[in-house]
Scaffold this motif. Structure first.
Motif, PDB file in Angstrom:
ATOM      1  N   LYS A  72       0.840  -1.493   0.007  1.00  0.00           N
ATOM      2  CA  LYS A  72       0.065   0.195   0.140  1.00  0.00           C
ATOM      3  C   LYS A  72       0.970   1.200   0.108  1.00  0.00           C
ATOM      4  O   LYS A  72       0.553   2.463  -0.800  1.00  0.00           O
ATOM      5  CB  LYS A  72      -1.229   0.147   1.174  1.00  0.00           C
ATOM      6  N   LEU A  73       1.995   1.335   0.844  1.00  0.00           N
ATOM      7  CA  LEU A  73       2.681   2.401   0.992  1.00  0.00           C
ATOM      8  C   LEU A  73       3.390   2.723  -0.392  1.00  0.00           C
ATOM      9  O   LEU A  73       3.565   3.866  -0.696  1.00  0.00           O
ATOM     10  CB  LEU A  73       3.909   2.467   1.978  1.00  0.00           C
ATOM     11  N   SER A  74       3.908   1.666  -1.147  1.00  0.00           N
ATOM     12  CA  SER A  74       4.432   1.834  -2.499  1.00  0.00           C
ATOM     13  C   SER A  74       3.436   2.332  -3.383  1.00  0.00           C
ATOM     14  O   SER A  74       3.594   3.260  -4.482  1.00  0.00           O
ATOM     15  CB  SER A  74       4.941   0.467  -2.735  1.00  0.00           C
ATOM     16  N   LEU A  75       2.273   1.772  -3.582  1.00  0.00           N
ATOM     17  CA  LEU A  75       1.149   1.996  -4.490  1.00  0.00           C
ATOM     18  C   LEU A  75       0.729   3.347  -4.286  1.00  0.00           C
ATOM     19  O   LEU A  75       0.160   4.107  -5.240  1.00  0.00           O
ATOM     20  CB  LEU A  75       0.183   1.120  -4.350  1.00  0.00           C
ATOM     21  N   LYS A  76       0.593   3.917  -2.913  1.00  0.00           N
ATOM     22  CA  LYS A  76      -0.285   5.064  -2.518  1.00  0.00           C
ATOM     23  C   LYS A  76       0.328   6.247  -3.188  1.00  0.00           C
ATOM     24  O   LYS A  76      -0.286   7.115  -3.868  1.00  0.00           O
ATOM     25  CB  LYS A  76      -0.125   5.384  -1.019  1.00  0.00           C
ATOM     26  N   HIS A  77       1.578   6.414  -3.651  1.00  0.00           N
ATOM     27  CA  HIS A  77       2.258   7.545  -4.129  1.00  0.00           C
ATOM     28  C   HIS A  77       3.107   7.394  -5.477  1.00  0.00           C
ATOM     29  O   HIS A  77       3.548   8.260  -6.009  1.00  0.00           O
ATOM     30  CB  HIS A  77       3.035   8.196  -3.103  1.00  0.00           C
ATOM     31  N   ASN A  78       2.937   6.070  -5.897  1.00  0.00           N
ATOM     32  CA  ASN A  78       3.669   5.572  -7.009  1.00  0.00           C
ATOM     33  C   ASN A  78       3.087   4.609  -7.823  1.00  0.00           C
ATOM     34  O   ASN A  78       3.557   4.094  -8.947  1.00  0.00           O
ATOM     35  CB  ASN A  78       5.064   5.090  -6.536  1.00  0.00           C
TER      36      ASN A  78
END
Length: 287
Positions: A143-149
């Motif tokens: 999620k942290l990777s997808l949220k902004h990238n």
């Protein structure tokens, strides 16, 4: 009790043994038996199995959590996040990512997902992610990777890299540490990455993002010689640099194409909130 260290496990079991006959008192103790036996061995207990038998009158062995139970939990967490957590994403981007989530969990051989990257994920996923706690930790990282990238990454490659990182951080670092494991070749007029092997005959071009000293190292051979690296990690590393399906959503962003390499090691952290970090520290799911 298997979250305790060896000495603490021994002390807890000794406390249970010494108080087990108290009236109106029942102990229900979940633990990994092998871990407990090892802890008792480290504490110089002569016969750990017999020691446990003398403490517990009934032992109930639980079967391993089945993949069919974990799949819907995993899939629902990712789909819910894609629906609600991607901010400026378009309906087309949401649909594309959700289709790829379906592809990860689809039976091998169906639709267009009998492709190397999806097959690699399918074989390894539930050998590495084994329970609910693993799912929460793993999906928080996704999620942290997808949220902004999400608009800079190819989802199957992200899953593969996160699986490698989750299971073996040393191997993950090898992919980005600057050693000459990767080489660039031109294929269909595009620069693509491949792992160096002793069978590579085509002369490589300069790899723009890693210092090259002329001598290449065979990462797969190195991993096969390492007893700490299992076959699933090796297959994930090999699968990472397979060519993506042209028609797949965001396939042009695959790490397979040299130009995208830095996207996978320079995730933007702008916009990650304190709430996100606190949720991770508390072991909660991020939104």
């Amino acid at each position: 009790v298997d979250r305790l260290d060896n000495k603490e496990i021994f002390n807890v079991l000794r406390m249970i043994r010494n108080s087990a006959n108290f009236p109106y008192l029942i102990f229900l103790v979940p633990f990994d038996k092998e871990y407990a036996i090892n802890a008792l061995t480290e504490n110089k207990i002569y016969n750990p199995k017999e020691y446990l038998k003398k403490i517990f009158d009934v032992e109930i062995s639980l079967t391993p959590i089945n993949e069919s139970y974990l799949q819907p939990i995993f899939k629902n967490i990712l789909n819910e996040f894609i629906d609600k957590g991607l901010g400026d994403s378009t309906s087309e981007e949401i649909a594309g990512l959700k289709q790829q989530v379906d592809g990860v969990f689809a039976n091998i051989g169906l639709v267009n997902y009998n492709k190397p990257k999806y097959s690699t994920i399918k074989r390894a996923l539930f050998k590495i992610i084994r329970n609910n706690r693993d799912i929460i930790r793993f999906t928080n990282s996704i999620k942290l990777s997808l949220k902004h990238n999400f608009d800079k990454l190819y989802f199957p490659d992200l899953i593969i890299l996160e699986l490698i990182k989750y299971e073996n951080l040393v191997v993950y670092r090898k992919l980005f540490e600057g050693k000459n494991y990767l080489r660039t070749i031109t294929k269909n007029e595009r620069k693509v990455l491949e792992l160096h092997t002793d069978d590579n005959k085509e002369s490589p071009e300069a790899f723009s993002f890693i210092d090259s000293f002329g001598d290449y190292d065979n990462l797969i051979l190195e991993l096969k010689e390492d007893e700490k690296v299992n076959n699933y990690i090796i297959s994930l590393v090999e699968g990472l640099f397979n060519e993506p399906e042209d028609q797949d959503f965001n396939s042009k962003l695959s790490i397979y194409y040299e130009f995208n390499y830095l996207n996978y090691i320079q995730f933007s952290i702008n916009g990650i909130s304190y709430e996100d970090i606190e949720s991770l520290l508390d072991g909660k799911q991020t939104d």
